[in-house]
Design a protein around this motif. Sequence first.
Motif, PDB file in Angstrom:
ATOM      1  N   GLY A   1      -8.564  34.486 -11.059  1.00  0.00           N
ATOM      2  CA  GLY A   1      -9.494  33.509 -10.512  1.00  0.00           C
ATOM      3  C   GLY A   1      -9.245  33.316  -9.037  1.00  0.00           C
ATOM      4  N   PHE A   2     -10.187  32.670  -8.355  1.00  0.00           N
ATOM      5  CA  PHE A   2     -10.105  32.537  -6.910  1.00  0.00           C
ATOM      6  C   PHE A   2      -8.884  31.757  -6.459  1.00  0.00           C
ATOM      7  N   LEU A   3      -8.524  30.714  -7.192  1.00  0.00           N
ATOM      8  CA  LEU A   3      -7.424  29.854  -6.776  1.00  0.00           C
ATOM      9  C   LEU A   3      -6.071  30.376  -7.220  1.00  0.00           C
ATOM     10  N   GLU A   4      -6.077  31.437  -7.999  1.00  0.00           N
ATOM     11  CA  GLU A   4      -4.826  31.981  -8.523  1.00  0.00           C
ATOM     12  C   GLU A   4      -4.291  33.053  -7.575  1.00  0.00           C
ATOM     13  N   GLY A   5      -3.057  32.882  -7.094  1.00  0.00           N
ATOM     14  CA  GLY A   5      -2.448  33.901  -6.257  1.00  0.00           C
ATOM     15  C   GLY A   5      -2.253  35.181  -7.041  1.00  0.00           C
ATOM     16  N   PRO A   6      -2.684  36.310  -6.518  1.00  0.00           N
ATOM     17  CA  PRO A   6      -2.599  37.564  -7.272  1.00  0.00           C
ATOM     18  C   PRO A   6      -1.162  38.063  -7.411  1.00  0.00           C
ATOM     19  N   THR A   7      -0.906  38.714  -8.535  1.00  0.00           N
ATOM     20  CA  THR A   7       0.353  39.414  -8.737  1.00  0.00           C
ATOM     21  C   THR A   7       0.221  40.802  -8.121  1.00  0.00           C
ATOM     22  N   VAL A   8       1.196  41.140  -7.280  1.00  0.00           N
ATOM     23  CA  VAL A   8       1.105  42.362  -6.474  1.00  0.00           C
ATOM     24  C   VAL A   8       2.246  43.312  -6.831  1.00  0.00           C
ATOM     25  N   HIS A   9       1.880  44.539  -7.201  1.00  0.00           N
ATOM     26  CA  HIS A   9       2.837  45.632  -7.401  1.00  0.00           C
ATOM     27  C   HIS A   9       2.713  46.578  -6.214  1.00  0.00           C
ATOM     28  N   GLN A  10       3.843  47.028  -5.669  1.00  0.00           N
ATOM     29  CA  GLN A  10       3.836  47.967  -4.552  1.00  0.00           C
ATOM     30  C   GLN A  10       4.834  49.090  -4.808  1.00  0.00           C
ATOM     31  N   GLY A  11       4.470  50.300  -4.359  1.00  0.00           N
ATOM     32  CA  GLY A  11       5.350  51.437  -4.518  1.00  0.00           C
ATOM     33  C   GLY A  11       5.171  52.425  -3.384  1.00  0.00           C
ATOM     34  N   GLY A  12       6.049  53.419  -3.347  1.00  0.00           N
ATOM     35  CA  GLY A  12       5.969  54.434  -2.308  1.00  0.00           C
ATOM     36  C   GLY A  12       6.777  54.076  -1.080  1.00  0.00           C
ATOM     37  N   PRO A  13       6.684  54.895  -0.035  1.00  0.00           N
ATOM     38  CA  PRO A  13       7.540  54.695   1.155  1.00  0.00           C
ATOM     39  C   PRO A  13       7.168  53.488   2.003  1.00  0.00           C
ATOM     40  N   ARG A  14       5.931  52.981   1.895  1.00  0.00           N
ATOM     41  CA  ARG A  14       5.532  51.830   2.705  1.00  0.00           C
ATOM     42  C   ARG A  14       4.994  50.720   1.820  1.00  0.00           C
ATOM     43  N   ARG A  15       5.089  49.513   2.301  1.00  0.00           N
ATOM     44  CA  ARG A  15       4.578  48.358   1.575  1.00  0.00           C
ATOM     45  C   ARG A  15       3.230  47.975   2.168  1.00  0.00           C
ATOM     46  N   LEU A  16       2.171  48.498   1.563  1.00  0.00           N
ATOM     47  CA  LEU A  16       0.827  48.313   2.119  1.00  0.00           C
ATOM     48  C   LEU A  16       0.379  46.859   2.032  1.00  0.00           C
ATOM     49  N   TRP A  17       0.717  46.189   0.950  1.00  0.00           N
ATOM     50  CA  TRP A  17       0.281  44.786   0.822  1.00  0.00           C
ATOM     51  C   TRP A  17       0.991  43.906   1.830  1.00  0.00           C
ATOM     52  N   ASP A  18       2.240  44.243   2.142  1.00  0.00           N
ATOM     53  CA  ASP A  18       2.955  43.477   3.161  1.00  0.00           C
ATOM     54  C   ASP A  18       2.274  43.619   4.519  1.00  0.00           C
ATOM     55  N   ALA A  19       1.789  44.837   4.815  1.00  0.00           N
ATOM     56  CA  ALA A  19       1.064  45.052   6.074  1.00  0.00           C
ATOM     57  C   ALA A  19      -0.205  44.206   6.108  1.00  0.00           C
ATOM     58  N   LEU A  20      -0.905  44.129   4.972  1.00  0.00           N
ATOM     59  CA  LEU A  20      -2.097  43.288   4.884  1.00  0.00           C
ATOM     60  C   LEU A  20      -1.745  41.811   5.064  1.00  0.00           C
ATOM     61  N   GLU A  21      -0.658  41.364   4.445  1.00  0.00           N
ATOM     62  CA  GLU A  21      -0.266  39.952   4.544  1.00  0.00           C
ATOM     63  C   GLU A  21       0.094  39.568   5.982  1.00  0.00           C
ATOM     64  N   ARG A  22       0.701  40.486   6.724  1.00  0.00           N
ATOM     65  CA  ARG A  22       1.018  40.170   8.124  1.00  0.00           C
ATOM     66  C   ARG A  22      -0.251  39.918   8.930  1.00  0.00           C
ATOM     67  N   ILE A  23      -1.296  40.681   8.629  1.00  0.00           N
ATOM     68  CA  ILE A  23      -2.576  40.482   9.321  1.00  0.00           C
ATOM     69  C   ILE A  23      -3.197  39.154   8.905  1.00  0.00           C
ATOM     70  N   ARG A  24      -3.130  38.826   7.632  1.00  0.00           N
ATOM     71  CA  ARG A  24      -3.696  37.565   7.172  1.00  0.00           C
ATOM     72  C   ARG A  24      -2.889  36.374   7.697  1.00  0.00           C
ATOM     73  N   ASN A  25      -1.591  36.555   7.851  1.00  0.00           N
ATOM     74  CA  ASN A  25      -0.779  35.502   8.476  1.00  0.00           C
ATOM     75  C   ASN A  25      -1.247  35.251   9.905  1.00  0.00           C
ATOM     76  N   ARG A  26      -1.506  36.343  10.632  1.00  0.00           N
ATOM     77  CA  ARG A  26      -1.958  36.193  12.018  1.00  0.00           C
ATOM     78  C   ARG A  26      -3.316  35.510  12.074  1.00  0.00           C
ATOM     79  N   LEU A  27      -4.202  35.902  11.185  1.00  0.00           N
ATOM     80  CA  LEU A  27      -5.523  35.275  11.141  1.00  0.00           C
ATOM     81  C   LEU A  27      -5.404  33.791  10.819  1.00  0.00           C
ATOM     82  N   ASN A  28      -4.528  33.460   9.887  1.00  0.00           N
ATOM     83  CA  ASN A  28      -4.333  32.058   9.504  1.00  0.00           C
ATOM     84  C   ASN A  28      -3.725  31.248  10.649  1.00  0.00           C
ATOM     85  N   ARG A  29      -2.830  31.884  11.424  1.00  0.00           N
ATOM     86  CA  ARG A  29      -2.147  31.187  12.508  1.00  0.00           C
ATOM     87  C   ARG A  29      -3.028  31.029  13.742  1.00  0.00           C
TER      88      ARG A  29
END
Length: 376
Positions: A318-346
């Motif tokens: 649901g919209f208000l529910e924080g998603p559960t995130v699985h990440q694998g491989g050499p880079r953390r793609l969701w972390d890269a996305l979160e850094r951008i969203r942090n900047r947008l929020n700030r």
Amino acid sequence: MDWQAHARTLAAQIVRPESRWFEPLATTPRHTLVPRWWDSVDGQWALQDGARDPGRWLDVVYSDRTLVTRVGPVHADAAAPGTVVDGLPTSSSTLPGLVVQMFQHAVIDDDTSQVLVTTGSGYGTALACQRLGEQRVTSIDIDPNLVATARERMNLLRLRPDMKVCDVTGKLPGAYDRIVSTVSVRPVPASWLALLRPGGRLFTTIAGTGLIVTADKTEDGGAVGRVTPDPAGFMRTRQADDYDNPTREVWEKAQHADGDSVSVSRYPLLYVPDSWAVMSMLALDVPGIDHRVHEDGDQRTVWMLHPDGSWARATSGGFLEGPTVHQGGPRRLWDALERIRNRLNREGQLPVYGARVTIAPDGETTLSRGGWTVTL
């Protein structure tokens, strides 16, 4: 077939009557250039044949929408009736409003001597010919069949611009005052700067992003310009009949595997292509991500896949529910996305739109705004 009334209605929706683009829009028979197209139906592409339903044909082609004309290697003109295909679009007739917007950004006017455009269905080429005269327009595409078909159809319109088969990222013929590309690139090809006349302007989009770039040639052989405030996306350049699929093996793993790291995001679930600015920032930081989404009732899952084997899968009920995130491989793609969203929020915005663009003579392209900079 009373197509003229439809064309004039379309023109009135896009520009004011006193605009010099009004008559080209109102007098160019788009239906002649797009007799068949593909519609997206349940995740696949279904063939649409205008001649089978002329009324709908006119409604569709004289609406301000992009019409996909080629999926993978299959052009709508060559497909059998009833065909349904899978794949990525590889050619289209760009929505008329965006075509005119491109030409306006490129500052194509009555004093423009020579314009280089990309072909596709030929609709944008036809509009440029109607406005400037065919002798000032050169149209190119990597696909010989697209060029031959567009040339044949424009002959029916008594328009005969110079049309060539060549790779827009490679060596190009001639010298031009304007270059208008409806395929996206990364970085800007050095060949464009070589054939652009002093003071000439180029228009393009950056591959994988929604960033429109306009830049004027400088005395040192490079160019400077801006990312426009309005977004747009075009298909990226290709050198073969179809795009490759470098994330096929990653996809097989990412669908259900447990991640090397598992977390709960602080933000609501986002399918990145739904946000032009976020998508553009992420594509600049980590180019080549393949985004996918699936919905099942209230549950939504998005995937981020990269050719280097990195992947992320986020699921929310649901919209208000924080998603559960699985990440694998050499880079953390969701972390890269979160850094951008942090900047947008700030900061309340991201620096991509309105950024300064500097292009070196060898094509190296740098975007900058304030303290932010990225080189492609």
